[in-house]
Scaffold this active site. Structure first.
Site, short mmCIF file in Angstrom:
data_model
loop_
_atom_site.label_atom_id
_atom_site.label_comp_id
_atom_site.label_asym_id
_atom_site.label_seq_id
_atom_site.Cartn_x
_atom_site.Cartn_y
_atom_site.Cartn_z
N CYS A 47 0.83 -1.20 0.00
CA CYS A 47 0.00 0.00 0.00
C CYS A 47 0.87 1.26 0.00
O CYS A 47 1.47 1.60 -1.01
CB CYS A 47 -1.00 -0.04 1.15
SG CYS A 47 -2.37 1.15 0.96
N GLU A 103 -1.96 -8.52 4.83
CA GLU A 103 -2.00 -8.69 6.29
C GLU A 103 -3.38 -8.45 6.88
O GLU A 103 -3.64 -8.82 8.03
CB GLU A 103 -0.97 -7.77 6.95
CG GLU A 103 -1.39 -6.32 7.15
CD GLU A 103 -1.31 -5.45 5.91
OE1 GLU A 103 -1.38 -4.21 6.06
OE2 GLU A 103 -1.20 -5.98 4.78
N HIS A 157 -3.66 -5.30 0.74
CA HIS A 157 -3.17 -5.58 2.09
C HIS A 157 -3.24 -7.07 2.40
O HIS A 157 -4.27 -7.55 2.90
CB HIS A 157 -4.02 -4.82 3.11
CG HIS A 157 -3.71 -3.37 3.21
ND1 HIS A 157 -2.71 -2.86 4.01
CD2 HIS A 157 -4.28 -2.30 2.60
CE1 HIS A 157 -2.68 -1.54 3.91
NE2 HIS A 157 -3.62 -1.18 3.06
#
Length: 242
Positions: A98, A187, A185
């Site tokens: 990002c 994560e 993302h």
């Protein structure tokens, strides 16, 4: 052999989310703990001025997401740019997600800016443009959780496009065997994405908010991207799989 990864945190979680999710560094550690290549992690929050001592050595440096703009001139961002440029010039491997994806594109000759497409939220699907051998397991397309209003609008000259969509044409790229970046993302988990959507509901507007919430019914492939990242880092190391 265990990989050593330096996580450069570029943000802190909103106070109401800290108890459940702790930090971006912790979210990445949890993500990478589920993939098959052994790795250990040391987290430094560069927003707060924390960097590794010169005596520390790592197999790769990962730049996290942030609510900050990658093209801003805040002192901590300028310091991070200089640090990453030095790492790049030394030949170190760098991963970006990002904000990190956008910052590295800018740093290495590309362009990042506020996207005309507006906010991207929820679950998003990408076409795979290229599938090098380190992209194992192979997939026909890629789905990730996203939260961004900025985008890379031009890749660095020596970058290879890895994934794209109509909404986000430069969603993932690699530069030789040294840099690998994703706009999405890996994560994030669905509950965290929903919490962000709820916090930003008024700012996003009802239509984007509702579309984002509805999209969370779909699975995402953050674990796949985590394995790609570690295989990318492991390339060229004796005894490590590719």
């Amino acid at each position: 052999m265990t990989l050593r990864i330096c996580i450069l945190e570029t943000d802190v979680l909103r106070p109401e989310l800290v108890d459940q999710y702790q930090s971006y560094g912790k979210m990445f550690e949890q993500l990478f703990s589920r993939q098959p290549i052994a790795a250990e992690f040391v987290v430094y929050n560069v927003l707060e001025g924390s960097y590794p001592p010169d005596s520390e050595s790592f197999d790769a440096y990962l730049v996290t997401g942030s609510k900050a703009d990658s093209f801003a001139n805040d002192p901590w961002i300028e310091t991070l740019r200089a640090y990453l440029l030095e790492r790049y010039q030394r030949g170190d491997k760098i991963l970006g997600v990002c904000f990190g994806h956008q910052l590295l594109a800018l740093l290495l000759g590309g362009k990042a800016e506020r996207a005309a497409q507006g906010w991207g939220v929820g679950t998003h699907n990408y076409r795979i443009a290229e599938q090098p051998e380190w992209m194992t397991p192979a997939v026909d397309d890629l789905t990730l959780l996203i939260s961004h209003q900025d985008q890379v609008t031009a890749l660095p000259e020596n970058a290879r496009l890895i994934a794209s969509s109509d909404f986000c044409p430069h969603a993932a790229y690699a530069i030789e065997d040294q840099v690998l970046c994703f706009q999405g993302h890996p994560e994030f988990i669905h509950d965290y994405s929903r919490a962000l959507l709820d916090i930003r509901q008024q700012h996003l507007g009802e239509q984007i908010y509702q579309q984002g919430v509805a999209s969370l019914d779909r699975d995402h492939q953050g674990d796949v991207v985590a394995e790609w990242m570690m295989r990318f880092v492991a390339r060229g190391r004796t005894g490590e799989p590719v």
